[in-house]
Enzyme design. Structure first.
Site, PDB file in Angstrom:
ATOM      1  N   HIS A 465      -1.388  -0.464  -8.488  1.00 10.33           N
ATOM      2  CA  HIS A 465      -1.785  -1.907  -8.891  1.00 10.33           C
ATOM      3  C   HIS A 465      -0.602  -2.552  -9.641  1.00 10.33           C
ATOM      4  CE1 HIS A 465      -6.480  -0.671  -9.081  1.00 10.33           C
ATOM      5  NE2 HIS A 465      -5.653  -0.920  -7.842  1.00 10.33           N
TER       6      HIS A 465
HETATM    7  C1  LIG Z   1      -3.109   2.676  -1.434  1.00  9.37           C
HETATM    8  C2  LIG Z   1      -3.678   1.575  -2.182  1.00  9.37           C
HETATM    9  C3  LIG Z   1      -4.976   1.340  -2.656  1.00  9.37           C
HETATM   10  C4  LIG Z   1      -5.378   0.292  -3.389  1.00  9.37           C
HETATM   11  N1  LIG Z   1      -6.684   0.162  -3.591  1.00  9.37           N
HETATM   12  C5  LIG Z   1      -7.085  -1.034  -3.870  1.00  9.37           C
HETATM   13  C6  LIG Z   1      -8.502  -1.163  -4.109  1.00  9.37           C
HETATM   14  O1  LIG Z   1      -9.571  -0.423  -3.773  1.00  9.37           O
HETATM   15  N2  LIG Z   1      -9.240  -2.344  -4.632  1.00  9.37           N
HETATM   16  C7  LIG Z   1      -8.243  -3.491  -5.095  1.00  9.37           C
HETATM   17  O2  LIG Z   1      -8.559  -4.336  -5.456  1.00  9.37           O
HETATM   18  N3  LIG Z   1      -6.814  -3.183  -4.818  1.00  9.37           N
HETATM   19  C8  LIG Z   1      -6.305  -2.002  -4.564  1.00  9.37           C
HETATM   20  N4  LIG Z   1      -5.239  -1.816  -4.043  1.00  9.37           N
HETATM   21  C9  LIG Z   1      -4.048  -2.984  -4.523  1.00  9.37           C
HETATM   22  C10 LIG Z   1      -4.138  -4.124  -3.952  1.00  9.37           C
HETATM   23  O3  LIG Z   1      -4.409  -3.882  -2.569  1.00  9.37           O
HETATM   24  C11 LIG Z   1      -2.846  -4.853  -4.006  1.00  9.37           C
HETATM   25  O4  LIG Z   1      -3.008  -5.397  -5.509  1.00  9.37           O
HETATM   26  C12 LIG Z   1      -2.951  -6.224  -3.201  1.00  9.37           C
HETATM   27  O5  LIG Z   1      -2.969  -5.937  -1.945  1.00  9.37           O
HETATM   28  C13 LIG Z   1      -1.596  -6.919  -3.434  1.00  9.37           C
HETATM   29  O6  LIG Z   1      -1.364  -8.033  -2.771  1.00  9.37           O
HETATM   30  P1  LIG Z   1       0.036  -8.943  -2.324  1.00  9.37           P
HETATM   31  O7  LIG Z   1      -0.449 -10.156  -1.757  1.00  9.37           O
HETATM   32  O8  LIG Z   1       0.493  -8.979  -3.830  1.00  9.37           O
HETATM   33  O9  LIG Z   1       0.902  -7.672  -1.694  1.00  9.37           O
HETATM   34  P2  LIG Z   1       0.652  -7.034  -0.238  1.00  9.37           P
HETATM   35  O10 LIG Z   1      -0.885  -6.912   0.114  1.00  9.37           O
HETATM   36  O11 LIG Z   1       1.334  -5.547  -0.468  1.00  9.37           O
HETATM   37  O12 LIG Z   1       1.546  -7.729   0.640  1.00  9.37           O
HETATM   38  C14 LIG Z   1       2.823  -8.025   0.813  1.00  9.37           C
HETATM   39  C15 LIG Z   1       3.120  -7.984   2.377  1.00  9.37           C
HETATM   40  O13 LIG Z   1       4.649  -8.676   2.356  1.00  9.37           O
HETATM   41  C16 LIG Z   1       5.132  -8.107   3.481  1.00  9.37           C
HETATM   42  N5  LIG Z   1       6.647  -8.057   3.146  1.00  9.37           N
HETATM   43  C17 LIG Z   1       7.302  -7.717   2.019  1.00  9.37           C
HETATM   44  N6  LIG Z   1       8.582  -7.816   2.046  1.00  9.37           N
HETATM   45  C18 LIG Z   1       8.619  -8.620   3.330  1.00  9.37           C
HETATM   46  C19 LIG Z   1       9.960  -8.807   3.917  1.00  9.37           C
HETATM   47  N7  LIG Z   1      11.152  -8.951   3.276  1.00  9.37           N
HETATM   48  N8  LIG Z   1       9.731  -9.723   4.761  1.00  9.37           N
HETATM   49  C20 LIG Z   1       8.632  -9.986   5.535  1.00  9.37           C
HETATM   50  N9  LIG Z   1       7.514  -9.279   5.147  1.00  9.37           N
HETATM   51  C21 LIG Z   1       7.523  -8.785   4.049  1.00  9.37           C
HETATM   52  C22 LIG Z   1       4.403  -6.521   3.403  1.00  9.37           C
HETATM   53  O14 LIG Z   1       4.891  -5.839   4.628  1.00  9.37           O
HETATM   54  C23 LIG Z   1       3.248  -7.029   2.918  1.00  9.37           C
HETATM   55  O15 LIG Z   1       2.373  -7.056   4.610  1.00  9.37           O
HETATM   56  C24 LIG Z   1      -4.556  -0.738  -3.750  1.00  9.37           C
HETATM   57  C25 LIG Z   1      -3.156  -0.769  -3.131  1.00  9.37           C
HETATM   58  C26 LIG Z   1      -2.645   0.357  -2.362  1.00  9.37           C
HETATM   59  C27 LIG Z   1      -1.286   0.324  -2.031  1.00  9.37           C
END
Ligand SMILES: Cc1cc2nc3c(=O)[nH]c(=O)nc-3n(C[C@H](O)[C@H](O)[C@H](O)COP(=O)(O)OP(=O)(O)OC[C@H]3O[C@@H](n4cnc5c(N)ncnc54)[C@H](O)[C@@H]3O)c2cc1C
Length: 529
Positions: A465
């Protein structure tokens, strides 16, 4: 060169929401995603998480510096849906005090009363009859954990006997207490933001999704962000944004892309040869994460997921999944949770105890033990330790240096100790104690504070997280303002988990989706004016 009104970088938990909502206006939206389409079957089967934790293609597989010079694996989703395509699917909103705290820190419009409508708007929770708190009709399907293993009921009974109040809905009026997990799931299948928000929006002609497109630099004219350079299938490309670029790369990649594009602490950027566009001290700072210490027991007299994940039992579960759509494959990991306070002086919970009817093999990452077991992950859910994420060079393909500084603040150690104590109290209650033969981790010999701390430092891990690295607010360490616009730059917002000023009381997916909803609404409003 292609052009669009809005260019969204990253199709993760937040990026899919932002792109889907912006496309509702008829504006031309392009969504760039570094990873491939989410067509792999493991993504869609909830228990497939164990196959995705270090997947070579669908995961960024970062490494962070852990206590005692250990390296800790940091998975991040790299596919449509981002980390919501590889996560444990727990739906946890956090505590009202989290968001009221953000508002008190100067994030105008982010109090609990302000954000609640966006949590409600995003979800469809069938059992959500408390209309003041829960939503129906939104794209994100939220479902109750479906019970197949008695151990989870027994844990909940034991927690009540240890003094924790039962909560039917941990995302409702009251968070403190014990309750069953809720999950972002569509029937038997994982409900990532790609399979919910983006899926609904994909039929719109004005939304274009580019996969395997890695954004390598933001393009500026003076202090205005006008586009993005990216590489797709070996070709360098550039896309121009007529209105705005929205960075939704997540808590690691968003600050990294800002830094290598010239937005960050000037001294650091100069040291790695990046020309400075804006000297923003906070980019990559304020890193917070949930670091857990596990308490595990050997189970006898009841079945755990360890058994169901092997041999004939597994074959039965697979058949059950594909025929009737239930069973062990339909849930991620944690089936019940306790939210509690480490001491009575705390005004809201600072501890989350996550119960899993399974136990992990410490020698093999992502593998369950052969014999039956059960585990509580003790999580200081509002940690005080802070770390950094810093680009090592100007090369977009070189992974940044991740230093979370886990347990560096003594308060986090104290909260961890309290959590281990509470967990042991729960496991000592008859409903669950009758199924335990021994505490396997840390084990009965580890009792003193020093021994427990050593254990926490030596075996603790992330529950994935990371947040806070593009902190919202005012002042020298803030990166975005309360409307998520990057300070000192025009035409650029960050909308993802990195903008959280502090961690929420629980898992971070639901709050990130809420940030996506609210951020998209702000863009709509600002561009309509
Ligand atoms: C293994 C795991 C288990 C988890 N379990 C839970 C859970 O059970 N419940 C919960 O609430 N949270 C959970 N989390 C945390 C939650 O999923 C994250 O906090 C949330 O998904 C973050 O969202 P985000 O949009 O910030 O980033 P992300 O969802 O990580 O999205 C970022 C996206 O941007 C893309 N990207 C990055 N850099 C670039 C670039 N330069 N060019 C193009 N694309 C790019 C990536 O490939 C990705 O698709 C978990 C996370 C993980 C990894």
């Amino acid at each position: 060169m292609i052009e669009a009104d809005y260019v969204v970088v990253g199709a993760g938990s937040a990026g899919c929401v932002v792109a889907a909502r912006l496309s509702e206006t008829g504006a031309q939206v392009v969504l760039l995603e570094a990873g491939p389409k989410d067509s792999a079957l493991w993504i869609h089967i909830p228990a497939g998480i164990l196959k995705l934790l270090d997947h070579p293609v669908l995961n960024w597989n970062y490494a962070a510096a852990g206590p005692n010079q250990r390296s800790i694996h940091w998975p991040r989703g790299k596919t449509l849906g981002g980390s919501s395509s590889i996560n444990g699917m727990l739906y946890v909103r956090g505590n009202p005090a989290d968001f009221d705290g953000w508002a008190q820190m100067g994030c105008r419009g982010w109090s609990f009363d302000d954000v609640l409508p966006y949590f409600r708007k995003s979800e469809h929770y069938k059992q959500g009859d408390d209309a003041e708190y829960r939503g129906k009709g939104g794209p994100l399907k939220v479902e109750d954990y479906r019970t197949i293993l008695p151990l989870t009921h027994k844990f909940i009974e034991a927690a009540q006997e240890a003094g924790h109040v039962f909560r039917k809905d941990l995302n409702g009026r009251e968070q403190e207490g014990v309750g069953y997990s809720q999950m972002t799931r569509r029937g038997r299948w994982r409900g990532s933001t790609a399979q919910t928000f983006l899926r609904e929006a994909r039929s719109r002609d004005n939304l274009r999704v580019e996969t395997e497109a890695l954004a390598s630099r933001l393009v500026f004219e003076g202090t205005r962000c006008v586009g993005v350079k990216y590489r797709q299938y070996g070709q360098e490309q550039e896309i121009r944004a007529r209105k705005e670029v929205i960075l939704s790369g997540g808590a690691i990649n968003s600050p990294h892309l800002l830094q290598i594009s010239g937005i960050g602490p000037a001294a650091h950027l100069q040291s790695i040869g990046v020309p400075v566009v804006a000297d923003l001290l906070g980019v990559g700072g304020n890193l917070q994460d949930h670091y857990v210490t596990r308490v595990s027991h050997r189970v006898s007299g009841s079945v755990s997921i360890n058994t169901l994940s092997r041999g004939i039992a597994l074959a039965g579960q697979v058949a059950r999944f594909f025929t009737v759509g239930n069973g062990a494959l339909t849930f991620g990991v944690t089936t019940a949770q306790v939210f509690t306070r480490s001491s009575p002086e705390k005004s809201s919970p600072d501890l989350q105890l996550l119960f899993t009817p399974a136990s992990y093999d410490n020698q093999k990452f992502g593998t369950l033990e052969q014999q039956d077991g059960m585990t509580v992950a003790v999580c200081p859910v509002r940690p005080d330790s802070r770390g950094t994420i810093m680009a090592r060079s100007a090369d977009p393909w070189e992974k940044p240096l991740i230093q979370p500084n886990y347990l560096s603040d003594p308060a986090d150690m104290r909260v961890t100790m309290a959590g281990v104590r509470f967990t042991r109290e729960i496991f000592a209650q008859r409903p669950i104690a009758q199924f335990s033969t021994v505490e396997t981790m840390p084990g009965p010999a580890i009792q003193t504070e020093d021994a427990l701390l050593d254990y926490a430092k030596q075996t603790g891990t992330t529950i994935y997280h990371p947040v806070g690295t593009c902190r919202m607010g005012d002042g020298p360490s803030a990166v975005v303002d309360s409307r998520l616009r990057v300070h000192g730059i025009h035409g650029l917002r960050v909308i993802d988990a990195s903008v959280m000023p502090t961690l929420t009381t629980g898992n971070t997916n639901a709050p990130t989706i809420m940030i996506g909803e609210k951020g998209a609404d702000m863009i709509k409003a600002d561009n309509a004016a």
